[in-house]
Design a protein around this motif. Structure first.
Motif, short mmCIF file in Angstrom:
data_model
loop_
_atom_site.label_atom_id
_atom_site.label_comp_id
_atom_site.label_asym_id
_atom_site.label_seq_id
_atom_site.Cartn_x
_atom_site.Cartn_y
_atom_site.Cartn_z
N TYR A 13 -9.89 2.29 -4.42
CA TYR A 13 -10.62 1.50 -3.58
C TYR A 13 -11.04 2.72 -2.44
O TYR A 13 -10.45 3.72 -2.34
CB TYR A 13 -9.83 0.48 -2.54
N ASN A 14 -12.17 2.51 -1.93
CA ASN A 14 -12.78 3.50 -1.23
C ASN A 14 -12.70 4.80 -1.14
O ASN A 14 -12.33 5.66 -0.35
CB ASN A 14 -12.24 3.04 0.45
N LYS A 21 -7.37 4.43 -1.72
CA LYS A 21 -6.16 3.88 -2.10
C LYS A 21 -6.40 3.82 -3.68
O LYS A 21 -7.26 2.92 -4.27
CB LYS A 21 -6.16 2.49 -1.64
N ALA A 23 -5.06 2.16 -6.43
CA ALA A 23 -4.31 0.90 -6.52
C ALA A 23 -3.95 0.62 -7.80
O ALA A 23 -2.74 -0.03 -8.38
CB ALA A 23 -5.22 -0.48 -6.18
N HIS A 42 5.97 -6.71 -6.79
CA HIS A 42 6.17 -6.91 -5.25
C HIS A 42 4.57 -7.00 -4.81
O HIS A 42 3.65 -6.37 -5.50
CB HIS A 42 6.91 -5.90 -4.58
N THR A 43 4.53 -7.41 -3.58
CA THR A 43 3.19 -7.20 -2.70
C THR A 43 2.92 -5.67 -2.78
O THR A 43 3.43 -4.98 -2.66
CB THR A 43 3.22 -7.85 -1.17
N GLY A 44 1.55 -5.82 -3.01
CA GLY A 44 0.92 -4.23 -3.04
C GLY A 44 1.11 -3.51 -4.47
O GLY A 44 0.65 -2.32 -4.53
N SER A 45 1.74 -4.23 -5.51
CA SER A 45 1.97 -3.26 -6.81
C SER A 45 0.82 -3.31 -7.60
O SER A 45 0.63 -2.53 -8.44
CB SER A 45 3.05 -4.04 -7.49
N GLY A 46 -0.43 -4.06 -7.37
CA GLY A 46 -1.78 -3.96 -8.12
C GLY A 46 -1.95 -5.23 -8.83
O GLY A 46 -2.91 -4.81 -9.72
N LYS A 47 -1.20 -6.26 -8.95
CA LYS A 47 -1.43 -7.39 -9.51
C LYS A 47 -2.80 -8.10 -9.69
O LYS A 47 -3.50 -8.48 -10.46
CB LYS A 47 -0.48 -8.59 -9.45
N SER A 48 -3.55 -8.05 -8.18
CA SER A 48 -4.78 -8.78 -7.76
C SER A 48 -5.77 -7.80 -8.47
O SER A 48 -6.74 -8.27 -8.95
CB SER A 48 -4.88 -9.06 -6.56
N THR A 49 -5.32 -6.51 -8.12
CA THR A 49 -6.51 -5.74 -8.43
C THR A 49 -6.70 -5.66 -9.99
O THR A 49 -7.89 -5.88 -10.46
CB THR A 49 -6.29 -4.25 -8.07
P1 ADP Z 1 -0.82 -7.20 -5.34
O1 ADP Z 1 -1.57 -8.27 -5.99
O2 ADP Z 1 0.38 -6.86 -6.26
O3 ADP Z 1 -0.22 -7.74 -3.81
P2 ADP Z 1 -3.16 -5.62 -4.90
O4 ADP Z 1 -3.88 -5.29 -6.07
O5 ADP Z 1 -3.63 -6.76 -3.79
O6 ADP Z 1 -1.55 -5.93 -5.13
O7 ADP Z 1 -3.10 -4.29 -4.01
C1 ADP Z 1 -2.95 -2.76 -4.49
C2 ADP Z 1 -2.99 -1.86 -3.45
O8 ADP Z 1 -4.27 -1.65 -3.22
C3 ADP Z 1 -2.25 -2.11 -2.22
O9 ADP Z 1 -1.80 -1.05 -1.77
C4 ADP Z 1 -3.39 -2.77 -1.22
O10 ADP Z 1 -3.13 -2.51 0.00
C5 ADP Z 1 -4.44 -2.12 -1.87
N1 ADP Z 1 -5.90 -2.87 -1.78
C6 ADP Z 1 -6.03 -4.16 -2.19
N2 ADP Z 1 -7.21 -4.41 -2.09
C7 ADP Z 1 -7.60 -3.41 -1.37
C8 ADP Z 1 -9.12 -3.31 -0.63
N3 ADP Z 1 -10.04 -4.19 -0.74
N4 ADP Z 1 -9.50 -1.91 -0.07
C9 ADP Z 1 -8.44 -1.24 0.11
N5 ADP Z 1 -7.16 -1.29 -0.41
C10 ADP Z 1 -6.73 -2.25 -1.24
#
Ligand code: ADP
Length: 274
Positions: A13-14, A21, A23, A42-49
């Motif tokens: 990201y960015n 970051k 991800a 865990h939260t922040g592990s990359g699942k949503s990404t």
């Molecule tokens: P999860 O779904 O497991 O909680 P995410 O995929 O949301 O994990 O996030 C993975 C990492 O990417 C985290 O460190 C989060 O802060 C970062 N992140 C997620 N979305 C964004 C975004 N739009 N811009 C910058 N960093 C992001």
């Protein structure tokens, strides 16, 4: 080739900014058609990404994603075609309901696929049936009058009505009471049984995942740490605890797992309930 092939997937990201970051940091896995996979971390592990890459919402910084033989990160890919194949149910999908009636909300996707009015109605009926909503009773009601659990079912029906080959549900039980949770998990299990479909359920709850999935992918720090049958994952309890899937979670996972295998099978893991 497997139905889903993710190779060396990287997402930053960015890039180049102070908010850069990484991800996803080289994610690899394959999923065969007809599998039911749980994705946990865990939260922040990359699942949503990761799941946003699977229907083309995000483009990889590096690596490849092939679904049903098509490179969906490629230049020529038509996102509308990808989304016919891959249905993504977001967290709290009920916030995206917008039509005046339940029928119109669920019909929105299939209508945009250019189906005839009769075909659209069939899709809506079938999808409502799949999530346990009575078509005749409910079709003309406003989705906004429904309980939280029912709204969520309408939202899931809207994705199912597109007849996806791959259904991804992000935290499908988030915010539901225990009864609502049990109902939604049961419906997801029924959908899997009745349809020719591949499912990925994303959760941070070991218990939910253990109840539904045949295989579990554990993510940490933007990579896949484990990818195995539930019983094999469970044997690595110390490692799970070390990545923040805390002791209470692991214990509830063990309990759910014992429930699933009836507590009698040799493969069950007995836990000390004391
Ligand atoms: P999860 O779904 O497991 O909680 P995410 O995929 O949301 O994990 O996030 C993975 C990492 O990417 C985290 O460190 C989060 O802060 C970062 N992140 C997620 N979305 C964004 C975004 N739009 N811009 C910058 N960093 C992001």
């Amino acid at each position: 080739m497997a139905f889903v092939e993710v190779r060396d997937l990287v997402h930053i990201y960015n890039p180049g900014s102070t908010f850069e970051k990484r991800a996803l940091n080289g994610v690899n896995f394959s999923i065969e058609s007809g599998e039911f996979v749980g994705l946990i971390g865990h939260t922040g592990s990359g699942k949503s990404t990761l799941i946003q890459h699977l229907n083309g919402l995000l483009k990889p910084t590096g690596g490849s994603i092939v679904i049903d033989g098509e490179d969906i990160a490629g230049k020529d890919v038509k996102l509308a075609d990808v989304r016919k194949k891959v249905g993504l149910v977001f967290q709290y999908p009920e916030y995206q309901l917008f039509e005046e009636t339940i029928e119109r909300d669920i019909a929105f996707g299939p209508k945009n696929q250019g189906l005839s009015a009769d075909e659209v109605t069939e899709r809506v009926k079938e999808a409502m049936n799949a999530v346990g909503l009575d078509y005749d009773d409910m079709k003309d009601r406003s989705p906004f009058e429904l309980s939280g659990g029912q709204k969520r079912r309408v939202a899931i029906a809207g994705v199912l009505a597109m007849m996806p080959k791959l259904l991804i549900l992000d935290e499908p039980t988030a915010g539901l009471d225990p009864h609502g949770r049990d109902e939604i998990l049961q419906e997801i299990k029924d959908i899997f049984k009745k349809r020719d479909i591949t499912i990925i359920v994303v959760s941070h709850s070991m218990e939910d995942i253990a109840e539904v999935a045949d295989r579990i992918i554990v993510m940490t720090g933007g990579t896949v740490m484990m990818d195995d049958a539930p019983r094999e994952i469970f044997k690595r309890e110390d490692e799970l605890v070390a990545i923040g899937l805390g002791v209470p979670q692991v214990t509830s996972f063990m309990r759910a797992f014992n429930k699933v295998c009836g507590g009698v099978d040799d493969d069950c893991i007995t836990i000390d309930e004391a």
